[in-house]
Write an enzyme that holds these catalytic residues in place. Structure first.
Site, PDB file in Angstrom:
ATOM      1  CB  CYS A 136      -0.926  -0.007   1.210  1.00  0.00           C
ATOM      2  SG  CYS A 136      -1.894   1.503   1.326  1.00  0.00           S
ATOM      3  CB  CYS A 139      -0.610   2.459   4.081  1.00  0.00           C
ATOM      4  SG  CYS A 139      -2.062   1.809   3.313  1.00  0.00           S
ATOM      5  CG  ASP A 140       3.172   1.112   4.403  1.00  0.00           C
ATOM      6  OD1 ASP A 140       2.710   1.570   5.467  1.00  0.00           O
ATOM      7  OD2 ASP A 140       2.958  -0.046   4.016  1.00  0.00           O
TER       8      ASP A 140
END
Ligand code: NAP
Length: 325
Positions: A136, A139-140
């Site tokens: 992701c 997200c990261d």
């Protein structure tokens, strides 16, 4: 364990589940919606959505999902945090266990549990997920500011993730197992025009290299020369597609060879009367937010007919022979 009864349960809250919830709620069916372990679905892990009709300037994925949820709530949909751990579809009312210890009964069920990111299945991947290996970018990506990153995959997801990651990374290398990309031309062109993106095509990933604490490289095999080598990197984003979330069904619904739920003709009906499927869990082909939303609408309308007492064949009769069940 107390059991709560519902007319209709909707499992999953991506665009399919939330659209089904809006339609079912407006039909006064008071849908009970189980959010799933990724409330809002895959769009909450993405950035800007440019192709959802009605938003000429684009809309952020999480915002679109929050708006759909609010729209469903406005008409009386009830939401429950958590996820379905098992379901008994052998007789009606169906019995659904949520969060392992809550029992619910439903006259009809809409399965809209979506699909989850696939992993490569190579050495070191499981061990370093969350420590340099990610599925992701949204997200990261932030953790890789000024670092070098590899994105694995040749589809639209890989192009999108790579392009997004250039906001943070100093360099992004797209590693793909074939020379030809699967991605659409517009997404390829965008990635190719990005100066921070480099290409390692025809390279099959073999293993994650790490120093015990963090990722240091990706071992690949060159398809042309057969040579094995390590591409140095600080992080690996795996963007190779998704698989449908059907494990909790324990084989009770007919699925295709990959695991996508089969539906009948133009309807959302599954092989079990009273159970309907929509969105990415049954669509191996289109997999778009807008097509998922459209199929969620169909599922809610099919449930409404079903609860009124008509059979799926009554409402699929008008379909052309070629696409009938
Ligand atoms: P996809 O189109 O199935 O592409 C998956 C890619 O990963 C392929 O290039 C595939 O290689 C590669 N791959 C699969 N398994 C692999 C493995 N074990 N090892 C190495 N490589 C592997 O999946 P996707 O990119 O997630 O796209 C799915 C759908 O969503 C598509 O319809 C796409 O158009 C859509 N989508 C649209 C957007 C957008 O428009 N904004 C964004 C994302 C996704 P091969 O090519 O060799 O099979």
């Amino acid at each position: 364990m107390t059991t709560t009864h519902h007319h209709v349960m909707i499992l999953g809250t991506g665009p399919a589940g939330l659209t089904a919830a809006i339609y079912a709620a407006r039909a006064n069916l008071k849908p009970f919606v189980v959010e799933g372990n990724e409330p809002g679905g895959q769009l909450t892990l993405t950035t800007e959505i440019e192709n959802f009709p009605g938003f000429p300037e684009g809309i952020m994925g999480p915002q679109l999902m929050a708006d759909m949820r609010a729209q469903a709530e406005r008409f009386g949909a009830e939401f429950q945090m958590g996820w379905v751990t098992s379901a008994d579809l052998s007789k009606r009312p169906f019995r659904v266990t949520v969060n392992e210890d809550e029992m619910h009964e439903a006259d009809a069920i809409i399965v809209s549990t979506g699909a989850s990111a696939k992993l490569l299945g190579i050495d070191g991947e499981d061990e370093y997920i969350g420590r340099g290996v990610s599925t992701c970018a949204t997200c990261d990506g932030f953790f890789f500011r000024n670092k070098e990153i590899i994105v694995v995959g040749g589809g639209d997801s890989a192009m999108e993730e790579a392009t997004f990651l250039t906001k943070f990374a100093s360099k992004v290398t797209i590693v793909h197992r074939r020379e030809e990309l699967r991605a659409s031309k517009v997404m390829q062109d965008r990635a190719r025009a990005n100066e921070k993106i480099t290409w390692a095509l025809g390279m099959t990933p073999l293993g994650v290299e790490a120093d015990g604490k963090k990722v240091t490289g990706l071992k690949v095999k060159d398809g042309k020369t057969g040579e094995e080598k390590v591409l140095k990197t600080d992080g690996i984003f795996v963007a190779i597609g998704h698989s449908p979330n059907t494990a909790f069904l324990n084989g009770q619904l007919d699925v295709d060879a990959i695991g996508y739920i089969k539906t009948q003709g133009v309807t959302s009906a599954t092989n079990v009367e009273g159970v309907f499927a929509c969105g990415d869990v049954m669509d191996p082909h289109y997999r778009q937010a807008i097509t998922a939303a459209g199929s969620g609408c169909k599922a809610a309308m099919d449930v409404e007919k079903f609860l009124e007492g008509s059979s799926v064949h009554d409402w699929s009769e008008s379909a052309p022979e070629s696409i009938k069940a």
